[in-house]
Design an enzyme around this catalytic site. Structure first.
Site, mmCIF file in Angstrom:
data_model
loop_
_atom_site.group_PDB
_atom_site.id
_atom_site.type_symbol
_atom_site.label_atom_id
_atom_site.label_comp_id
_atom_site.label_asym_id
_atom_site.label_seq_id
_atom_site.Cartn_x
_atom_site.Cartn_y
_atom_site.Cartn_z
ATOM 1 N N HIS A 1 9.821 -23.997 8.372
ATOM 2 C CA HIS A 1 8.774 -24.706 9.106
ATOM 3 C C HIS A 1 7.373 -24.492 8.533
ATOM 4 C CE1 HIS A 1 11.242 -25.085 13.109
ATOM 5 N NE2 HIS A 1 11.856 -25.583 12.059
ATOM 6 N N CYS B 1 2.960 -3.322 4.062
ATOM 7 C CA CYS B 1 2.112 -2.178 4.403
ATOM 8 C C CYS B 1 2.783 -1.539 5.618
ATOM 9 C CB CYS B 1 0.642 -2.554 4.611
ATOM 10 S SG CYS B 1 0.241 -3.489 6.100
ATOM 11 N N ARG C 1 8.270 -33.500 9.511
ATOM 12 C CA ARG C 1 7.162 -33.307 10.464
ATOM 13 C C ARG C 1 6.371 -32.029 10.175
ATOM 14 N NH1 ARG C 1 11.730 -31.393 12.876
ATOM 15 N NH2 ARG C 1 11.578 -29.575 14.248
ATOM 16 N N HIS C 2 7.030 -31.071 9.518
ATOM 17 C CA HIS C 2 6.352 -29.797 9.241
ATOM 18 C C HIS C 2 5.327 -29.917 8.122
ATOM 19 C CE1 HIS C 2 8.975 -27.890 12.062
ATOM 20 N NE2 HIS C 2 10.026 -28.394 11.432
ATOM 21 N N THR D 1 2.285 -1.574 9.038
ATOM 22 C CA THR D 1 2.589 -2.530 10.113
ATOM 23 C C THR D 1 2.804 -3.938 9.587
ATOM 24 O OG1 THR D 1 0.257 -3.066 10.367
ATOM 25 C CG2 THR D 1 1.121 -1.283 11.763
ATOM 26 N N ASP E 1 0.878 -1.175 0.000
ATOM 27 C CA ASP E 1 0.000 0.000 0.000
ATOM 28 C C ASP E 1 0.921 1.233 0.000
ATOM 29 O OD1 ASP E 1 0.870 0.336 2.604
ATOM 30 O OD2 ASP E 1 -1.135 0.361 3.500
ATOM 31 N N HIS E 2 0.332 2.408 0.200
ATOM 32 C CA HIS E 2 1.124 3.646 0.148
ATOM 33 C C HIS E 2 2.265 3.655 1.166
ATOM 34 C CE1 HIS E 2 -2.374 4.012 2.753
ATOM 35 N NE2 HIS E 2 -1.667 4.824 3.510
HETATM 36 C C1 RB5 Z 1 -1.955 2.774 6.404
HETATM 37 O O1 RB5 Z 1 -1.999 3.979 7.093
HETATM 38 C C2 RB5 Z 1 -1.834 1.614 7.408
HETATM 39 O O2 RB5 Z 1 -3.011 1.456 8.115
HETATM 40 C C3 RB5 Z 1 -1.484 0.345 6.660
HETATM 41 O O3 RB5 Z 1 -0.311 0.529 5.951
HETATM 42 C C4 RB5 Z 1 -1.247 -0.883 7.525
HETATM 43 O O4 RB5 Z 1 -0.386 -0.611 8.575
HETATM 44 C C5 RB5 Z 1 -2.440 -1.630 7.935
HETATM 45 O O5 RB5 Z 1 -2.391 -2.704 8.533
#
Ligand code: RB5
Length: 143
Positions: free
Chosen positions: A98, A65, A132-133, A67, A8-9
């Site tokens: 794994h 993204c 096993r995995h 996070t 994403d951005h």
């Molecule tokens: C975008 O602001 C943010 O929410 C996205 O990149 C991500 O972290 C969502 O899980």
């Protein structure tokens, strides 16, 4: 290797840098967007990347993204996708060894570029251990 990439951005700048790096190493890169810093919805790009792996258009995928969580959750809605959220080389290595992860997800807003490079290198150069995995991975899909 044929590798799909998406973001994403929040992950756009790292996705662009990674595209150049992996292309320069001889990989075939398929870019599923996004294509600018304009605010977008991460599922739109995660689903395109996930479908490309399910259709065998790419061997592995890499996505970002902010996070890592949103784009990772989106990709994992696909039955044949095992997307792993990785923020260090040890998690990336285990995700391949794994979990036979087929998409590497990274949190762009929480990693330095040098860390991204190392995580990607580890993920792309580690094979599934099987054994096993294999049984465990086969039990991931529940419905
Ligand atoms: C975008 O602001 C943010 O929410 C996205 O990149 C991500 O972290 C969502 O899980």
């Amino acid at each position: 290797m044929k590798i799909g990439i998406a973001c994403d951005h929040a992950g756009f700048e790292y996705k662009e840098k990674l595209k150049k790096l992996l292309s320069s190493k001889g990989n075939e890169i398929n870019d599923y967007g996004c294509y600018s810093l304009e605010s977008v919805d991460y599922p739109d790009f995660a689903h395109k990347l996930a479908e490309s792996i399910e259709n065998n258009d790419n061997e592995l995928g890499i996505q970002f993204c902010g996070t890592g969580n949103g784009i990772n959750m989106s990709a994992n809605k696909h039955q044949r996708i095992r997307a792993a959220l990785c923020w260090n080389i040890h998690i990336a290595e285990q995700a391949r060894l794994h979990n036979n992860a087929n998409i590497l997800t990274m949190p762009a807003r929480h990693l330095e570029w040098q860390e991204v490079e190392k995580i990607v290198d580890t993920f792309l150069n580690t094979d599934f251990e099987g054994g096993r995995h294999e049984n465990r991975v086969n039990k991931i899909s529940c419905c």
